[in-house]
Design an enzyme around this catalytic site. Structure first.
Site, PDB file in Angstrom:
ATOM      1  N   GLY A  72       0.953  -1.080  -0.006  1.00 40.90           N
ATOM      2  CA  GLY A  72       0.064  -0.109   0.222  1.00 40.90           C
ATOM      3  C   GLY A  72       0.867   1.225   0.099  1.00 40.90           C
ATOM      4  N   ASN A 153      -7.874   3.605   8.903  1.00 38.54           N
ATOM      5  CA  ASN A 153      -7.322   2.629   9.367  1.00 38.54           C
ATOM      6  C   ASN A 153      -7.550   2.722  10.821  1.00 38.54           C
ATOM      7  OD1 ASN A 153      -5.638   4.904   8.228  1.00 38.54           O
ATOM      8  ND2 ASN A 153      -3.933   3.872   9.747  1.00 38.54           N
ATOM      9  N   GLN A 181      -7.551  -0.238   3.532  1.00 36.46           N
ATOM     10  CA  GLN A 181      -8.265  -0.859   4.651  1.00 36.46           C
ATOM     11  C   GLN A 181      -9.634  -1.323   4.176  1.00 36.46           C
ATOM     12  OE1 GLN A 181      -7.723  -1.438   8.062  1.00 36.46           O
ATOM     13  NE2 GLN A 181      -5.476  -0.761   7.777  1.00 36.46           N
ATOM     14  N   HIS A 203      -1.893  -7.713   2.274  1.00 36.37           N
ATOM     15  CA  HIS A 203      -1.845  -8.468   3.689  1.00 36.37           C
ATOM     16  C   HIS A 203      -3.025  -7.863   4.778  1.00 36.37           C
ATOM     17  CE1 HIS A 203       0.068  -5.039   6.524  1.00 36.37           C
ATOM     18  NE2 HIS A 203       0.177  -4.573   5.078  1.00 36.37           N
ATOM     19  N   THR A 239      12.097  -7.158 -11.451  1.00 35.33           N
ATOM     20  CA  THR A 239      11.650  -8.529 -11.732  1.00 35.33           C
ATOM     21  C   THR A 239      10.485  -8.855 -10.850  1.00 35.33           C
ATOM     22  OG1 THR A 239      13.723  -9.246 -12.218  1.00 35.33           O
ATOM     23  CG2 THR A 239      12.082 -11.077 -11.696  1.00 35.33           C
ATOM     24  N   CYS A 327       1.795   1.605  12.808  1.00 33.70           N
ATOM     25  CA  CYS A 327       2.896   2.611  12.458  1.00 33.70           C
ATOM     26  C   CYS A 327       2.861   3.583  13.330  1.00 33.70           C
ATOM     27  CB  CYS A 327       2.550   3.223  11.039  1.00 33.70           C
ATOM     28  SG  CYS A 327       2.111   1.889   9.801  1.00 33.70           S
TER      29      CYS A 327
HETATM   30  N1  PLP Z   1      -2.955   3.138   3.808  1.00 35.32           N
HETATM   31  C1  PLP Z   1      -3.714   2.382   4.785  1.00 35.32           C
HETATM   32  C2  PLP Z   1      -5.015   3.343   5.103  1.00 35.32           C
HETATM   33  C3  PLP Z   1      -3.175   1.540   5.737  1.00 35.32           C
HETATM   34  O1  PLP Z   1      -3.927   1.143   6.660  1.00 35.32           O
HETATM   35  C4  PLP Z   1      -1.874   1.019   5.399  1.00 35.32           C
HETATM   36  C5  PLP Z   1      -1.210  -0.034   6.287  1.00 35.32           C
HETATM   37  O2  PLP Z   1      -1.685  -0.299   7.684  1.00 35.32           O
HETATM   38  C6  PLP Z   1      -1.134   1.378   4.413  1.00 35.32           C
HETATM   39  C7  PLP Z   1      -1.691   2.331   3.518  1.00 35.32           C
HETATM   40  C8  PLP Z   1       0.164   1.026   4.064  1.00 35.32           C
HETATM   41  O3  PLP Z   1       0.384  -0.473   3.518  1.00 35.32           O
HETATM   42  P1  PLP Z   1       1.356  -1.273   3.390  1.00 35.32           P
HETATM   43  O4  PLP Z   1       1.565  -1.796   4.658  1.00 35.32           O
HETATM   44  O5  PLP Z   1       0.827  -2.573   2.702  1.00 35.32           O
HETATM   45  O6  PLP Z   1       2.610  -0.530   2.849  1.00 35.32           O
END
Ligand code: PLP
Length: 388
Positions: A72, A153, A181, A203, A239, A327
């Site tokens: 993401g 999120n 999300q 994921h 790749t 995060c």
């Molecule tokens: N955007 C949102 C709303 C998310 O919740 C997340 C991950 O928690 C991301 C972006 C980032 O995704 P990734 O972990 O696949 O880089």
């Protein structure tokens, strides 16, 4: 002790069927998809099939509109920097919201600080909604991109993206949504939503980590992100991660097949958890809209205690939850999302996020409803500011 995982918003377990589908692509079908020979062709076919499955999940009609990424974060970076680079001669103004994931916020901040762009960070109301009228009012001659997330999120509120998309379309401004999300948990259709670009990540819906995709509507002006080989129709060199892409495809196929049933089941569990917490614990506040929220998202501010201390106690009981997004947990700053919704620093500090997913059960919800009130009572008993 049987552990309980209620942190699906951070990540999800990979489905057994997904793992099975990926396995041959490590050491049986291992050709480089760019190679001319049969080994390469087999790998390339697997990628094409996966692209088709992901396209179907989000209603993209031309499978060539899908670029695989490392997740993401890369999809968000690609969308925002790619459009900014393609259109900077035309204008240098971007509109976003103050509750975006850091993958969007920090990218916008980079463009502001390092590349002379101007960014409008729109406010949200107390339920976490962006007002489409605010988007309309913020558009000016220099606006080249609007990027607003589909679902948050942290507190799960689902934005009126179709309406914002209509405004963007009428104004002729490129529109991106971070749907990381949302995809795989609620119905997502790029045409109904009027989006030009959309980010997703495997994921978050029982696929592998480290793989995602950026949907790019045909005709959208965007500069390439990774320079090198001619992979992904010359738009993203390197790749391809074939096993991961195959896993993303399978996860998309399963999500599409089970979406409505799973969503309904999750809403029942979510609402049981929300109602139970409100009944059993006083001085709590549900963050995010009560119904226009992700089916698995529960987020409460629990007054007079800190989110981290609840998390530690829950962890000792084998229950995995979070205090905000994965995060930002680990930082002591209160959530930027809750602050943007008007919560005070003190209340924002006491937030608890429980995110449910595919494998949660009613017994697990009952267990949390049994333990959480005790944990809160114990912590409040030690709190100098709680006296009731
Ligand atoms: N955007 C949102 C709303 C998310 O919740 C997340 C991950 O928690 C991301 C972006 C980032 O995704 P990734 O972990 O696949 O880089």
């Amino acid at each position: 002790m049987k552990k309980i995982y209620m942190d699906y918003g951070a990540t999800t377990p990979v489905d057994k069927e997904v793992v099975k589908e990926m396995e041959p692509y490590f050491n049986q079908v291992y050709g480089n998809p760019s190679s001319f020979h049969s080994f390469g062709r087999e790998a390339k076919n697997a990628i094409t099939e996966a692209r088709d499955k992901v396209a179907q999940l989000i209603g993209a009609d031309i499978v060539k509109e899908m670029i695989f990424t490392s997740g993401g974060t890369e999809a968000d970076n690609y969308a925002i920097k790619g459009v900014a680079s393609a259109l900077e001669e035309q204008g240098k103004h971007i509109i976003t919201s103050s509750i975006e994931h850091h993958a969007v916020l920090h990218t916008c901040e980079y463009l502001e600080k390092e590349r002379g762009f101007e960014v409008t960070y729109l406010p949200v109301d107390e339920d976490g909604f962006v007002n489409p009228q605010d988007v309309k009012d913020a558009i000016c001659e220099d606006t080249i991109l609007i990027t607003i997330m589909l679902a948050n999120n942290e507190m799960g509120t689902i934005q009126p993206i179709a309406e914002i998309g209509e405004i963007a379309k009428t104004a002729g401004v490129t529109f991106h949504t971070d749907a990381v999300q949302a995809v795989g948990t609620i119905p997502v259709d790029v045409n109904q939503l009027n989006v030009d670009l959309l980010s997703l990540s495997a994921h978050k819906f029982n696929g592998p980590k480290g793989v995602g995709a950026l949907y790019v509507r045909k005709g959208t002006k965007i500069k390439k992100f990774l320079h090198g080989g001619a992979q992904e129709r010359n738009r993203r060199a390197t790749t391809e991660n074939v096993p991961a892409i195959v896993g993303l495809g399978k996860a998309a196929e399963l999500a599409r097949k089970n979406l409505n049933r799973k969503r309904e089941e999750l809403i029942i569990l979510r609402d049981k958890l929300i109602n139970g917490i409100e009944e059993k614990i006083d001085h709590v506040k549900l963050n995010g809209h009560r119904t226009e929220r992700l089916p698995g998202n529960v987020n409460f501010s629990i007054r007079y205690i800190e989110g981290e201390s609840i998390l530690m106690k829950l962890d000792l009981e084998g229950i995995a939850a979070s205090s905000g997004s994965a995060c930002t947990s680990g930082s002591l700053d209160p959530s930027h999302v809750l602050l943007a919704m008007g919560l005070s620093h003190e209340i924002a500090h006491g937030s608890l996020r429980l995110t449910l997913g595919k494998y949660n059960t009613e017994e697990e919800v009952d267990k949390v409803l049994e333990l959480l009130p005790k944990i809160v009572a114990d912590l409040r008993a030690m709190s100098p500011i709680y006296n009731q």
